[in-house]
Scaffold this motif. Sequence first.
Motif, PDB file in Angstrom:
ATOM      1  N   LEU A   1       0.847  -1.191   0.000  1.00  0.00           N
ATOM      2  CA  LEU A   1       0.000   0.000   0.000  1.00  0.00           C
ATOM      3  C   LEU A   1       0.881   1.239   0.000  1.00  0.00           C
ATOM      4  O   LEU A   1       1.889   1.293   0.717  1.00  0.00           O
ATOM      5  CB  LEU A   1      -0.910   0.006   1.234  1.00  0.00           C
ATOM      6  CG  LEU A   1      -2.009  -1.053   1.283  1.00  0.00           C
ATOM      7  CD1 LEU A   1      -2.618  -1.124   2.689  1.00  0.00           C
ATOM      8  CD2 LEU A   1      -3.098  -0.727   0.265  1.00  0.00           C
ATOM      9  N   ASP A   2       0.469   2.244  -0.753  1.00  0.00           N
ATOM     10  CA  ASP A   2       1.224   3.502  -0.737  1.00  0.00           C
ATOM     11  C   ASP A   2       1.143   4.180   0.623  1.00  0.00           C
ATOM     12  O   ASP A   2       2.087   4.873   1.028  1.00  0.00           O
ATOM     13  CB  ASP A   2       0.676   4.451  -1.816  1.00  0.00           C
ATOM     14  CG  ASP A   2       1.101   4.006  -3.211  1.00  0.00           C
ATOM     15  OD1 ASP A   2       1.744   2.938  -3.316  1.00  0.00           O
ATOM     16  OD2 ASP A   2       0.755   4.704  -4.186  1.00  0.00           O
ATOM     17  N   ALA A   3       0.038   3.993   1.335  1.00  0.00           N
ATOM     18  CA  ALA A   3      -0.122   4.575   2.668  1.00  0.00           C
ATOM     19  C   ALA A   3      -0.791   3.536   3.559  1.00  0.00           C
ATOM     20  O   ALA A   3      -1.878   3.048   3.244  1.00  0.00           O
ATOM     21  CB  ALA A   3      -0.982   5.848   2.623  1.00  0.00           C
ATOM     22  N   THR A   4      -0.138   3.182   4.643  1.00  0.00           N
ATOM     23  CA  THR A   4      -0.709   2.182   5.545  1.00  0.00           C
ATOM     24  C   THR A   4      -1.651   2.807   6.571  1.00  0.00           C
ATOM     25  O   THR A   4      -2.357   2.090   7.269  1.00  0.00           O
ATOM     26  CB  THR A   4       0.405   1.433   6.290  1.00  0.00           C
ATOM     27  OG1 THR A   4       1.221   2.388   6.995  1.00  0.00           O
ATOM     28  CG2 THR A   4       1.279   0.661   5.299  1.00  0.00           C
ATOM     29  N   THR A   5      -1.640   4.118   6.670  1.00  0.00           N
ATOM     30  CA  THR A   5      -2.551   4.830   7.578  1.00  0.00           C
ATOM     31  C   THR A   5      -3.276   5.888   6.777  1.00  0.00           C
ATOM     32  O   THR A   5      -2.646   6.712   6.102  1.00  0.00           O
ATOM     33  CB  THR A   5      -1.790   5.473   8.743  1.00  0.00           C
ATOM     34  OG1 THR A   5      -1.057   4.468   9.455  1.00  0.00           O
ATOM     35  CG2 THR A   5      -2.755   6.156   9.701  1.00  0.00           C
ATOM     36  N   VAL A   6      -4.618   5.858   6.873  1.00  0.00           N
ATOM     37  CA  VAL A   6      -5.415   6.767   6.062  1.00  0.00           C
ATOM     38  C   VAL A   6      -6.621   7.226   6.881  1.00  0.00           C
ATOM     39  O   VAL A   6      -7.094   6.511   7.757  1.00  0.00           O
ATOM     40  CB  VAL A   6      -5.869   6.079   4.751  1.00  0.00           C
ATOM     41  CG1 VAL A   6      -6.753   4.895   5.044  1.00  0.00           C
ATOM     42  CG2 VAL A   6      -6.562   7.062   3.827  1.00  0.00           C
ATOM     43  N   THR A   7      -7.088   8.428   6.592  1.00  0.00           N
ATOM     44  CA  THR A   7      -8.273   8.987   7.238  1.00  0.00           C
ATOM     45  C   THR A   7      -9.388   9.071   6.209  1.00  0.00           C
ATOM     46  O   THR A   7      -9.184   9.552   5.096  1.00  0.00           O
ATOM     47  CB  THR A   7      -7.981  10.372   7.817  1.00  0.00           C
ATOM     48  OG1 THR A   7      -6.934  10.264   8.797  1.00  0.00           O
ATOM     49  CG2 THR A   7      -9.228  10.951   8.479  1.00  0.00           C
ATOM     50  N   ALA A   8     -10.585   8.613   6.624  1.00  0.00           N
ATOM     51  CA  ALA A   8     -11.734   8.614   5.723  1.00  0.00           C
ATOM     52  C   ALA A   8     -12.855   9.422   6.348  1.00  0.00           C
ATOM     53  O   ALA A   8     -13.185   9.244   7.522  1.00  0.00           O
ATOM     54  CB  ALA A   8     -12.205   7.187   5.439  1.00  0.00           C
ATOM     55  N   GLU A   9     -13.429  10.304   5.551  1.00  0.00           N
ATOM     56  CA  GLU A   9     -14.569  11.097   5.991  1.00  0.00           C
ATOM     57  C   GLU A   9     -15.862  10.339   5.699  1.00  0.00           C
ATOM     58  O   GLU A   9     -16.032   9.799   4.599  1.00  0.00           O
ATOM     59  CB  GLU A   9     -14.595  12.442   5.273  1.00  0.00           C
ATOM     60  CG  GLU A   9     -13.443  13.364   5.613  1.00  0.00           C
ATOM     61  CD  GLU A   9     -13.584  13.949   7.014  1.00  0.00           C
ATOM     62  OE1 GLU A   9     -14.717  13.925   7.534  1.00  0.00           O
ATOM     63  OE2 GLU A   9     -12.584  14.412   7.568  1.00  0.00           O
ATOM     64  N   PRO A  10     -16.791  10.272   6.657  1.00  0.00           N
ATOM     65  CA  PRO A  10     -18.074   9.600   6.389  1.00  0.00           C
ATOM     66  C   PRO A  10     -18.823  10.286   5.246  1.00  0.00           C
ATOM     67  O   PRO A  10     -18.914  11.518   5.184  1.00  0.00           O
ATOM     68  CB  PRO A  10     -18.831   9.748   7.715  1.00  0.00           C
ATOM     69  CG  PRO A  10     -17.768   9.921   8.751  1.00  0.00           C
ATOM     70  CD  PRO A  10     -16.679  10.686   8.069  1.00  0.00           C
ATOM     71  N   GLY A  11     -19.325   9.455   4.337  1.00  0.00           N
ATOM     72  CA  GLY A  11     -20.037   9.978   3.181  1.00  0.00           C
ATOM     73  C   GLY A  11     -19.144  10.393   2.031  1.00  0.00           C
ATOM     74  O   GLY A  11     -19.651  10.846   0.999  1.00  0.00           O
ATOM     75  N   VAL A  12     -17.825  10.247   2.147  1.00  0.00           N
ATOM     76  CA  VAL A  12     -16.867  10.654   1.105  1.00  0.00           C
ATOM     77  C   VAL A  12     -15.990   9.449   0.778  1.00  0.00           C
ATOM     78  O   VAL A  12     -15.520   8.751   1.682  1.00  0.00           O
ATOM     79  CB  VAL A  12     -16.012  11.844   1.564  1.00  0.00           C
ATOM     80  CG1 VAL A  12     -15.008  12.229   0.478  1.00  0.00           C
ATOM     81  CG2 VAL A  12     -16.899  13.030   1.925  1.00  0.00           C
ATOM     82  N   ALA A  13     -15.727   9.214  -0.526  1.00  0.00           N
ATOM     83  CA  ALA A  13     -14.875   8.106  -0.957  1.00  0.00           C
ATOM     84  C   ALA A  13     -13.412   8.521  -0.888  1.00  0.00           C
ATOM     85  O   ALA A  13     -13.032   9.594  -1.349  1.00  0.00           O
ATOM     86  CB  ALA A  13     -15.230   7.668  -2.371  1.00  0.00           C
ATOM     87  N   THR A  14     -12.571   7.662  -0.315  1.00  0.00           N
ATOM     88  CA  THR A  14     -11.133   7.899  -0.185  1.00  0.00           C
ATOM     89  C   THR A  14     -10.411   6.745  -0.848  1.00  0.00           C
ATOM     90  O   THR A  14     -10.633   5.574  -0.511  1.00  0.00           O
ATOM     91  CB  THR A  14     -10.731   8.006   1.289  1.00  0.00           C
ATOM     92  OG1 THR A  14     -11.466   9.066   1.910  1.00  0.00           O
ATOM     93  CG2 THR A  14      -9.246   8.278   1.421  1.00  0.00           C
ATOM     94  N   ASP A  15      -9.510   7.057  -1.815  1.00  0.00           N
ATOM     95  CA  ASP A  15      -8.760   6.032  -2.556  1.00  0.00           C
ATOM     96  C   ASP A  15      -7.352   5.899  -2.004  1.00  0.00           C
ATOM     97  O   ASP A  15      -6.666   6.905  -1.735  1.00  0.00           O
ATOM     98  CB  ASP A  15      -8.699   6.373  -4.038  1.00  0.00           C
ATOM     99  CG  ASP A  15     -10.070   6.281  -4.706  1.00  0.00           C
ATOM    100  OD1 ASP A  15     -10.951   5.598  -4.128  1.00  0.00           O
ATOM    101  OD2 ASP A  15     -10.273   6.903  -5.764  1.00  0.00           O
TER     102      ASP A  15
ATOM    103  N   THR B   1      -9.675   1.704  12.577  1.00  0.00           N
ATOM    104  CA  THR B   1     -10.073   0.339  12.251  1.00  0.00           C
ATOM    105  C   THR B   1      -8.994  -0.309  11.385  1.00  0.00           C
ATOM    106  O   THR B   1      -8.614   0.261  10.343  1.00  0.00           O
ATOM    107  CB  THR B   1     -11.417   0.317  11.500  1.00  0.00           C
ATOM    108  OG1 THR B   1     -12.414   0.954  12.297  1.00  0.00           O
ATOM    109  CG2 THR B   1     -11.838  -1.102  11.188  1.00  0.00           C
ATOM    110  N   PRO B   2      -8.468  -1.489  11.736  1.00  0.00           N
ATOM    111  CA  PRO B   2      -7.494  -2.174  10.879  1.00  0.00           C
ATOM    112  C   PRO B   2      -8.179  -2.826   9.687  1.00  0.00           C
ATOM    113  O   PRO B   2      -9.339  -3.201   9.747  1.00  0.00           O
ATOM    114  CB  PRO B   2      -6.873  -3.211  11.815  1.00  0.00           C
ATOM    115  CG  PRO B   2      -7.933  -3.479  12.827  1.00  0.00           C
ATOM    116  CD  PRO B   2      -8.677  -2.192  13.014  1.00  0.00           C
TER     117      PRO B   2
ATOM    118  N   GLY C   1      -3.225  -2.293   6.709  1.00  0.00           N
ATOM    119  CA  GLY C   1      -3.186  -0.869   7.009  1.00  0.00           C
ATOM    120  C   GLY C   1      -4.236  -0.528   8.053  1.00  0.00           C
ATOM    121  O   GLY C   1      -4.963  -1.392   8.556  1.00  0.00           O
ATOM    122  N   ARG C   2      -4.349   0.767   8.342  1.00  0.00           N
ATOM    123  CA  ARG C   2      -5.328   1.238   9.312  1.00  0.00           C
ATOM    124  C   ARG C   2      -6.047   2.453   8.740  1.00  0.00           C
ATOM    125  O   ARG C   2      -5.410   3.344   8.172  1.00  0.00           O
ATOM    126  CB  ARG C   2      -4.669   1.604  10.637  1.00  0.00           C
ATOM    127  CG  ARG C   2      -4.141   0.404  11.393  1.00  0.00           C
ATOM    128  CD  ARG C   2      -3.502   0.797  12.726  1.00  0.00           C
ATOM    129  NE  ARG C   2      -3.104  -0.375  13.478  1.00  0.00           N
ATOM    130  CZ  ARG C   2      -3.894  -1.028  14.323  1.00  0.00           C
ATOM    131  NH1 ARG C   2      -5.134  -0.607  14.500  1.00  0.00           N
ATOM    132  NH2 ARG C   2      -3.462  -2.092  14.971  1.00  0.00           N
TER     133      ARG C   2
END
Length: 468
Positions: free
Chosen positions: A7-21, A82-83, A102-103
């Motif tokens: 993975l390019d990033a093992t830690t990522v933040t996701a906003e509810p209702g928004v898609a994160t790649d 969340t892992p 990742g997480r």
Amino acid sequence: MSVTASLDATTVTAEPGVATDVPLQILNSGSTVEEYRFEVVGACAAWSTVEPAALSLYPGASGTVALRLSPPRDPSVPAGETPFGVRVLPTSEPGEAVVPEGRVTVAPFTEVTSELVPRGSTGARRGRHQLAVDNRGNAPVTVQLSARTGSERARVDFAAKELVIPPGHADFGKLRVRPAKRIWRGTPVTHQFQAFVAPQSAQLTDSQQVGEEGGRQDELSPPPFEPLVLDGSYEQQAILPRWLPRALILAAVVVLAAVGLWYGLLRPAVKSTAREAVTPEVVASAAQQTPSPGAGAANGGNGAANGGSTAGADGGAAGEGQQSSSGTGSGSGASSGSDAGSAAGTGTPTSARVEVRDAVGGGTSRGSAYQVPAGSTFELTDIVVQNPQGDAGTLVVSSQDAPVLRLALENFRDTDYHFVTPILVPAGGEITMTVDCRQVGRPVQAPRPSGCAESLLLGGTLRTDAAQ
């Protein structure tokens, strides 16, 4: 191993209702062309996909796919870390799968709705409302409750000024409106007020804290929210209803009218009717129907003389008792009459009693309660049967060997029968009681008796054949 994935990033933040790649790099380190398929594992698999779903690579070639994380904007996905993992499966060699991990941190969001139930209340002393607050966010939220009125004629307060609501739940704040002064009578007064619901920033629990980067938690905290404003009203009613004075006046008028009607019309009419009813003929008739004291004494003397001549014979005949038993029974007879006697045709009140005992399995036991003396007839009107031990079995009351009553002992303890039309027992006739014991009862807090014990009490009138 024929594949390498990272993975390019093992830690990522996701906003509810928004898609994160999140890019995922795939390298075919094998010697043949290979097709790779992808599966997301972990709690986020329900709202994660990999695009494209399959990737083919030549030996030594690499490619990139995108892991798309799309947490829904609702309380079903709690805020926090969340892992997750992405399983990369070679089609030809499924056993050579790799799982880069990742997480993902789901950012908290706050969405609060509120409703005042009811919007308007009425009452003489206070108004009661409930403020329903619904947390539709993904993290616990603290709301501050406050209220104000448009004047100083009433005050508004909450039972609890702060509520902590878990995600996806609702809570209620009790609101009371109290008037400054009571209204005893008059027009109702309406008090307007406003209730404020001020949500605070969403707070993460210890298990939901972001962790390593100190500035990350501040970045996830949403800005302060504007309070929700709810309008309500309370209509203060008078303690004494409007119709009460009119009702009191009407009741007083009715009472005065009734009193005037009685004294003015009914009472004089009653007195006049009573005076008219007392005529000389009525007085003379009443005097003739009233017996003189001398006549009453003479009649009493004659009755005493006649009664004395027959008392001895009747009392002696009624006092006899007999018994017969085919089992282990016992019985006794007794009778009583009037010593003063009576004129022919009135008869002598007579009563008798018998007790019969019977053992289980010993056959039936019979006892004689009363035998009618010669020259007389007994009119049986009352029967009382007693089962003090609570025995079980059969009890038969007979007259002239003809059953009068057939009773099951288990159905009663004490029972009585009274006959409007008496049962006639001729001279020499006998009234008996037969007991068949099947089970001996046991009195409360007492040892069990050895056998059944039943009693019969009968009453009636003994008349001579001349009176008949």
